[in-house]
Write a protein that holds these residues in place. Structure first.
Motif, short mmCIF file in Angstrom:
data_model
loop_
_atom_site.label_atom_id
_atom_site.label_comp_id
_atom_site.label_asym_id
_atom_site.label_seq_id
_atom_site.Cartn_x
_atom_site.Cartn_y
_atom_site.Cartn_z
N GLN A 79 11.30 -5.91 -8.66
CA GLN A 79 11.74 -6.05 -10.05
C GLN A 79 10.60 -6.56 -10.94
O GLN A 79 10.57 -6.28 -12.13
N GLU A 80 9.66 -7.31 -10.34
CA GLU A 80 8.50 -7.80 -11.08
C GLU A 80 7.43 -6.71 -11.22
O GLU A 80 6.39 -6.94 -11.82
N GLY A 81 7.67 -5.56 -10.61
CA GLY A 81 6.71 -4.47 -10.68
C GLY A 81 5.64 -4.51 -9.60
O GLY A 81 4.67 -3.76 -9.64
N LYS A 82 5.80 -5.38 -8.62
CA LYS A 82 4.83 -5.48 -7.53
C LYS A 82 4.96 -4.26 -6.61
O LYS A 82 6.05 -3.75 -6.40
N ARG A 83 3.85 -3.82 -6.06
CA ARG A 83 3.86 -2.68 -5.16
C ARG A 83 3.69 -3.09 -3.70
O ARG A 83 3.91 -2.29 -2.81
N TYR A 84 3.27 -4.34 -3.47
CA TYR A 84 3.06 -4.84 -2.11
C TYR A 84 3.69 -6.21 -1.97
O TYR A 84 3.76 -6.97 -2.94
N ALA A 85 4.13 -6.52 -0.76
CA ALA A 85 4.60 -7.87 -0.42
C ALA A 85 3.64 -8.44 0.61
O ALA A 85 3.34 -7.79 1.61
N LEU A 86 3.12 -9.63 0.35
CA LEU A 86 2.25 -10.29 1.31
C LEU A 86 3.13 -11.11 2.25
O LEU A 86 3.78 -12.07 1.84
N MET A 87 3.19 -10.67 3.50
CA MET A 87 4.02 -11.34 4.50
C MET A 87 3.13 -12.12 5.47
O MET A 87 2.12 -11.60 5.93
N ARG A 88 3.54 -13.35 5.76
CA ARG A 88 2.86 -14.13 6.80
C ARG A 88 3.69 -13.94 8.06
O ARG A 88 4.87 -14.28 8.10
N LEU A 89 3.06 -13.37 9.08
CA LEU A 89 3.75 -13.04 10.33
C LEU A 89 3.19 -13.86 11.48
O LEU A 89 1.98 -14.08 11.56
N SER A 91 2.71 -13.47 15.33
CA SER A 91 2.70 -12.46 16.38
C SER A 91 2.13 -13.10 17.63
O SER A 91 0.93 -13.36 17.70
N GLY A 92 3.00 -13.41 18.58
CA GLY A 92 2.55 -14.15 19.76
C GLY A 92 2.10 -15.54 19.33
O GLY A 92 2.81 -16.26 18.68
N GLN A 93 0.85 -15.90 19.67
CA GLN A 93 0.32 -17.22 19.31
C GLN A 93 -0.48 -17.19 18.02
O GLN A 93 -0.99 -18.22 17.59
N THR A 94 -0.64 -16.03 17.41
CA THR A 94 -1.45 -15.93 16.20
C THR A 94 -0.57 -15.75 14.97
O THR A 94 0.56 -15.27 15.06
N THR A 95 -1.11 -16.15 13.83
CA THR A 95 -0.45 -15.94 12.54
C THR A 95 -1.36 -15.07 11.70
O THR A 95 -2.57 -15.29 11.67
N GLU A 96 -0.78 -14.07 11.06
CA GLU A 96 -1.59 -13.16 10.26
C GLU A 96 -0.86 -12.82 8.97
O GLU A 96 0.36 -13.00 8.87
N PHE A 97 -1.63 -12.36 8.00
CA PHE A 97 -1.06 -11.90 6.73
C PHE A 97 -1.11 -10.38 6.71
O PHE A 97 -2.10 -9.78 7.08
N VAL A 98 -0.01 -9.76 6.27
CA VAL A 98 0.07 -8.31 6.16
C VAL A 98 0.59 -7.97 4.75
O VAL A 98 1.60 -8.51 4.32
N ALA A 99 -0.14 -7.10 4.06
CA ALA A 99 0.30 -6.61 2.75
C ALA A 99 1.07 -5.32 2.99
O ALA A 99 0.50 -4.29 3.35
N LEU A 100 2.39 -5.40 2.84
CA LEU A 100 3.26 -4.27 3.15
C LEU A 100 3.69 -3.59 1.85
O LEU A 100 4.17 -4.25 0.94
N PRO A 101 3.52 -2.25 1.75
CA PRO A 101 3.91 -1.57 0.52
C PRO A 101 5.43 -1.59 0.35
O PRO A 101 6.17 -1.32 1.29
N ILE A 102 5.86 -1.95 -0.85
CA ILE A 102 7.30 -1.98 -1.13
C ILE A 102 7.65 -1.06 -2.29
O ILE A 102 8.81 -0.90 -2.62
N GLY A 103 6.65 -0.42 -2.89
CA GLY A 103 6.88 0.37 -4.08
C GLY A 103 7.13 1.84 -3.81
O GLY A 103 7.16 2.64 -4.73
N ARG A 104 7.33 2.22 -2.55
CA ARG A 104 7.55 3.63 -2.24
C ARG A 104 8.89 4.09 -2.76
O ARG A 104 9.88 3.39 -2.65
N ALA A 105 8.90 5.29 -3.31
CA ALA A 105 10.16 5.84 -3.83
C ALA A 105 10.84 6.65 -2.75
O ALA A 105 10.21 7.14 -1.85
#
Length: 105
Positions: A79-89, A91-105
């Protein structure tokens, strides 16, 4: 008629190719975050190497603990017009950031 009992343990986010469950409902996942219980093979999540068992800890800095919070945060970003969501995941013993596209139609 639908029962007003407990909702299903998993929530599907088909636009991202994810099925989610609260971490507290998944053995070994810990208490924080939302567990990814399934990833669609050709969805955006799979394209970003997100795997079943990964835990979403936060989205764009907002901690999440239920699939409903994940959905609400993603909807808010769209709704804010963002096309990506930055998720902190986690995975096992590591933590990583993933920019996941959310603006797909």
């Amino acid at each position: 008629a639908t029962s007003q009992g407990k909702k299903s343990a998993t929530t599907s986010l088909p636009q991202l190719g994810l099925s989610l469950a609260p971490a507290g409902n998944v053995a070994g996942a810990g208490k924080r975050g939302v567990v990814i219980v399934a990833v669609a093979p050709n969805g955006p999540a799979a394209e970003h190497n997100i795997q079943s068992g990964d835990v979403i800890l936060d989205i764009s800095g907002n901690a999440v603990s239920t699939p409903a919070e994940v959905r609400k945060d993603l909807t808010g970003l769209q709704q804010e017009g963002k096309r990506y969501a930055l998720m902190r995941l986690k995975s096992g013993q590591t933590t990583e950031f993933v920019a996941l596209p959310i603006g797909r139609a």
